[in-house]
Structure formats: C-alpha cells, structure tokens
Design a protein around this motif. Structure first.
Motif, PDB file in Angstrom:
ATOM      1  N   THR A 144       0.845  -1.188   0.000  1.00  0.00           N
ATOM      2  CA  THR A 144       0.000   0.000   0.000  1.00  0.00           C
ATOM      3  C   THR A 144       0.886   1.247   0.000  1.00  0.00           C
ATOM      4  O   THR A 144       2.049   1.195   0.395  1.00  0.00           O
ATOM      5  N   PHE A 145       0.317   2.365  -0.431  1.00  0.00           N
ATOM      6  CA  PHE A 145       1.105   3.592  -0.554  1.00  0.00           C
ATOM      7  C   PHE A 145       0.514   4.766   0.228  1.00  0.00           C
ATOM      8  O   PHE A 145       1.190   5.771   0.438  1.00  0.00           O
ATOM      9  N   THR A 146      -0.746   4.645   0.650  1.00  0.00           N
ATOM     10  CA  THR A 146      -1.405   5.720   1.392  1.00  0.00           C
ATOM     11  C   THR A 146      -2.122   5.139   2.602  1.00  0.00           C
ATOM     12  O   THR A 146      -2.377   3.934   2.677  1.00  0.00           O
TER      13      THR A 146
ATOM     14  N   VAL B 152      -2.186  -1.859  -3.774  1.00  0.00           N
ATOM     15  CA  VAL B 152      -3.323  -0.965  -3.571  1.00  0.00           C
ATOM     16  C   VAL B 152      -2.833   0.427  -3.961  1.00  0.00           C
ATOM     17  O   VAL B 152      -2.150   1.109  -3.198  1.00  0.00           O
ATOM     18  N   GLY B 153      -3.157   0.814  -5.195  1.00  0.00           N
ATOM     19  CA  GLY B 153      -2.658   2.069  -5.730  1.00  0.00           C
ATOM     20  C   GLY B 153      -2.758   2.081  -7.237  1.00  0.00           C
ATOM     21  O   GLY B 153      -3.594   1.395  -7.829  1.00  0.00           O
ATOM     22  N   ALA B 154      -1.881   2.841  -7.883  1.00  0.00           N
ATOM     23  CA  ALA B 154      -1.950   3.037  -9.326  1.00  0.00           C
ATOM     24  C   ALA B 154      -1.367   1.860 -10.100  1.00  0.00           C
ATOM     25  O   ALA B 154      -0.365   1.267  -9.704  1.00  0.00           O
ATOM     26  N   CYS B 155      -1.986   1.549 -11.248  1.00  0.00           N
ATOM     27  CA  CYS B 155      -1.478   0.476 -12.117  1.00  0.00           C
ATOM     28  C   CYS B 155      -0.054   0.758 -12.568  1.00  0.00           C
ATOM     29  O   CYS B 155       0.763  -0.157 -12.669  1.00  0.00           O
ATOM     30  N   GLY B 156       0.237   2.024 -12.880  1.00  0.00           N
ATOM     31  CA  GLY B 156       1.556   2.378 -13.383  1.00  0.00           C
ATOM     32  C   GLY B 156       2.670   2.007 -12.418  1.00  0.00           C
ATOM     33  O   GLY B 156       3.726   1.507 -12.828  1.00  0.00           O
ATOM     34  N   ILE B 157       2.436   2.236 -11.132  1.00  0.00           N
ATOM     35  CA  ILE B 157       3.443   1.886 -10.127  1.00  0.00           C
ATOM     36  C   ILE B 157       3.667   0.384 -10.115  1.00  0.00           C
ATOM     37  O   ILE B 157       4.802  -0.104 -10.074  1.00  0.00           O
ATOM     38  N   ALA B 158       2.575  -0.380 -10.182  1.00  0.00           N
ATOM     39  CA  ALA B 158       2.681  -1.841 -10.157  1.00  0.00           C
ATOM     40  C   ALA B 158       3.426  -2.361 -11.381  1.00  0.00           C
ATOM     41  O   ALA B 158       4.294  -3.230 -11.267  1.00  0.00           O
ATOM     42  N   VAL B 159       3.113  -1.817 -12.552  1.00  0.00           N
ATOM     43  CA  VAL B 159       3.761  -2.268 -13.787  1.00  0.00           C
ATOM     44  C   VAL B 159       5.261  -2.016 -13.730  1.00  0.00           C
ATOM     45  O   VAL B 159       6.073  -2.882 -14.078  1.00  0.00           O
ATOM     46  N   ARG B 160       5.650  -0.835 -13.279  1.00  0.00           N
ATOM     47  CA  ARG B 160       7.082  -0.530 -13.199  1.00  0.00           C
ATOM     48  C   ARG B 160       7.773  -1.409 -12.152  1.00  0.00           C
ATOM     49  O   ARG B 160       8.924  -1.813 -12.337  1.00  0.00           O
ATOM     50  N   ALA B 161       7.070  -1.732 -11.070  1.00  0.00           N
ATOM     51  CA  ALA B 161       7.670  -2.545 -10.008  1.00  0.00           C
ATOM     52  C   ALA B 161       7.927  -3.975 -10.460  1.00  0.00           C
ATOM     53  O   ALA B 161       8.955  -4.570 -10.137  1.00  0.00           O
ATOM     54  N   ILE B 162       6.998  -4.544 -11.229  1.00  0.00           N
ATOM     55  CA  ILE B 162       7.129  -5.959 -11.605  1.00  0.00           C
ATOM     56  C   ILE B 162       7.931  -6.172 -12.889  1.00  0.00           C
ATOM     57  O   ILE B 162       8.406  -7.281 -13.142  1.00  0.00           O
ATOM     58  N   ALA B 163       8.104  -5.124 -13.707  1.00  0.00           N
ATOM     59  CA  ALA B 163       8.706  -5.271 -15.036  1.00  0.00           C
ATOM     60  C   ALA B 163      10.030  -6.046 -15.047  1.00  0.00           C
ATOM     61  O   ALA B 163      10.228  -6.910 -15.904  1.00  0.00           O
TER      62      ALA B 163
END
Length: 353
Positions: free
Chosen positions: A7-9, A54-65
């Motif tokens: 989570t981020f917030t 739990v947050g933005a898709c963009g953050i998740a995509v960059r994290a898993i790439a």
C-alpha cells in the motif's frame, strides 16, 4: 494462502486491513515502508507469491517489469484502487490464479473485478485453469494457445484421457457424444470427449504409465497427471528454505513436475513456511483434523509424543494417505530431520470437467 500486500497511502492501508478483517483464509504479508519496492517485489517473485498493489497500475507495472519471465510460474499480480472500486489482475490470471483471486477480493470489498483474458471474457473453458485445478502438468505450453484459439473461433475441442484417470463428471459410455448430459450436468461449452484410441485430439491426459501408449497418437496439448502427495509435519515456524531443502534431500520425485499437493494436520492451517512451499510450486496445501487422520487405516510409524502434541500419533503418513483418497498407496514412509517429517503417497488421478 499467503497474499503479499503493498500500500502507498493511509486510505489504501485501511482498505487492505478492512478487507482482511474476516477473511481467515488469507495470511497477509505487508511490505514494510523501509523496504525498497524493487527488492520487495523481487522477493515475491522469487517465491512465486501473489501480490496485491493498492494504488496506481503504473506503479505496479514498473515494479514488476524486471521480474516478469514465465506465465507458468510468475507471481499473480493484482491492483486495486485505494477506494476499493476496481480489482484488476495484471499478471498470471490463470496459472497464478490472479483472476480467481480478483473475484474473491472484489467480493470482500464490494468492488468490480476487471478481467481481460479472452476465454474469461467470452465465458469459455480455460485449459490452463483446468490443468492447474486438476493437478495436470503442461507438457507442451504452446498447446495452450492452440486450444484456446480453437475455442475462441467457436470450434469444438476434443479431450481424452488414459484408463488410469477417472473423470468425475463423465462416464466412459458417454465418450464421443459431445455435449451429452451427465449426472452432474453438461460438459463445458465447446468440449467434446472422445476415446483415448483416437489418433488426433486436441487435449490428451495421461499418467506416467500412459506415456507409453502415445505411439502414433498426436495432440495439440499433452497433460500429465501428477500422482504424488506429500504428507508433511513440522515444528512451528519452519521457514520455506528449511522445508524446501529438507524435501529435496529426502524425496526423489520432482517437486515441480510430479507432486500434486501437500497435506498436513489442521494445526498447521496458518503455517507460513508450508504455505510458501505450496505456493512456490503452484500446488494445493490441504489440512485435516486429527480425527480425520486417525480414521485412515494402515500400518504407520506411530509416536506417543506426536499424539500428545497433535492428537494423532502420526501426521505425515496419515495426511498423505488421507489426501490420496480411495485407492491411494503409501509409497515412502516417514523421513524425519530437525523437526520436519515427510511421507509420500500415490493417488489415482481424478479430473473434473
């Protein structure tokens, strides 16, 4: 099962905790705020554990790439917005179970699951989900695409299995009759059962012995039934690494290819090391009461110390045999080391269409 959560917030964290308040089947493992996101994500992928961002898709995509490698072993990855409106499976929707998990999470928080895999969108039979749920090893992965493409084109897909496999929803007399009604309903849309002797089929299911019957037969997708069950007992707090090392030293069957499931006593229902082990190998972890294990008939390695602690004099052998079900056989008796025990049973494969 274990679910890794990031989570981020404060709002996102509160949503995650609310989701899990009454969801006893989930063992949450939250990312510590001082753990770098890339490091944490890499650890999740290394153990094949599902991740919920739990947050933005963009953050998740960059994290898993950096860690995405193989659809058959990658972690399931999901994203949920911090208001709990939508749950989106991003990766490993079928083999990793992300689609099913998205629907479960959505139910818990009152969200909408957003599924994009073609067979799910069209409400069609998913062969990789079928393989996972029935303990079938995919022998030629390119066949998944070929079978799915036929279903999406509206063409019938033929399926068959050797005589060592039982189908709980179809009897031999109905083989070859397509959409024939059974005692439990109809076959999935687009699926037609044919005799094993059929030379060319779309999906062929075999046991290890059945591999010898494939001469001059062809198929788009070959599935091998996993026949072995591990019964495991352990002291509380044994880590994934300890358990995995122990198993590799004491059993000869390939964990990745031939083990159908792990079984133990219900005292271990939330044992994280055992869950991590099962989820790493994408196999079920099943637990049973002491009374259920005591009901298994057979010649087992009994211990009064174990009975005093658990209510049954042997966990690993009895758990393996209980999980194997009718017709099961104990083929490796208890091996023990450093507070861990394991036994192996063979089951008679059953599939559910």
């Amino acid at each position: 099962m274990i679910l890794r959560i990031c989570t981020f917030t404060a709002q996102g964290e509160a949503l995650a905790h609310r989701m899990l308040e009454e969801w006893q089947e989930i063992i949450p493992q939250y990312r510590r705020k001082d753990t770098p996101l890339e490091q944490w994500t890499g650890e999740c992928f290394a153990k094949h554990l599902p991740i919920l961002f739990v947050g933005a898709c963009g953050i998740a995509v960059r994290a898993i790439a950096p860690f995405v490698k193989d659809k058959l072993s990658d972690s399931a990855v999901l994203v949920m917005d911090e208001r709990g409106q939508y749950v989106i499976p991003l990766l490993s929707g079928h083999m990793g179970g992300a689609n099913e998990l998205a629907e479960q999470i959505a139910k818990q928080v009152g969200a909408t699951p957003v599924l994009t895999t073609a067979t799910d969108v069209e409400g069609l039979f998913s062969v990789d989900v079928f393989a996972k749920k029935n303990g079938l090893r995919i022998m030629n992965r390119e066949g998944i695409r070929e079978v799915s493409a036929k279903l999406l084109r509206g063409e019938a897909v033929t399926i068959t299995w050797d005589d060592q496999v039982t189908c709980a929803q179809q009897v031999d007399e109905l083989k070859g009759q397509g959409q024939a009604e059974t005692e439990t309903g109809f076959l999935p849309k687009g699926i037609q059962v044919v005799p094993f002797e059929t030379k060319d089929v779309d999906i062929r299911i075999v046991t290890r012995n059945g591999l010898g019957q494939l001469e001059e037969k062809t198929q788009k997708l070959l599935l091998l039934a996993k026949e072995y069950l591990l019964g495991i007992g352990c002291k509380k707090g044994k880590s994934f690494l300890e358990l995995d090392t122990f198993l590799r030293e004491h059993i000869s069957w390939k964990l990745e290819d031939e083990i159908y499931a792990i079984a133990s006593i219900d005292l271990k229902t939330r044992e994280e090391g055992l869950w991590e082990l099962a989820q790493y190998y994408h196999i079920p972890f099943m637990t049973y009461s002491a009374e259920a294990l005591e009901s298994v008939e057979g010649d087992f390695s009994e211990s009064e110390f174990v009975r005093e602690k658990t209510g049954v004099a042997n966990v690993c052998e009895r758990a393996a045999m209980y999980a194997a079900g009718e017709g099961g056989a104990l083929i490796q008796k208890k091996e023990a080391e450093n507070g861990m025990t394991v036994a192996v049973a063979r089951r008679k494969p059953v599939i559910y269409l």
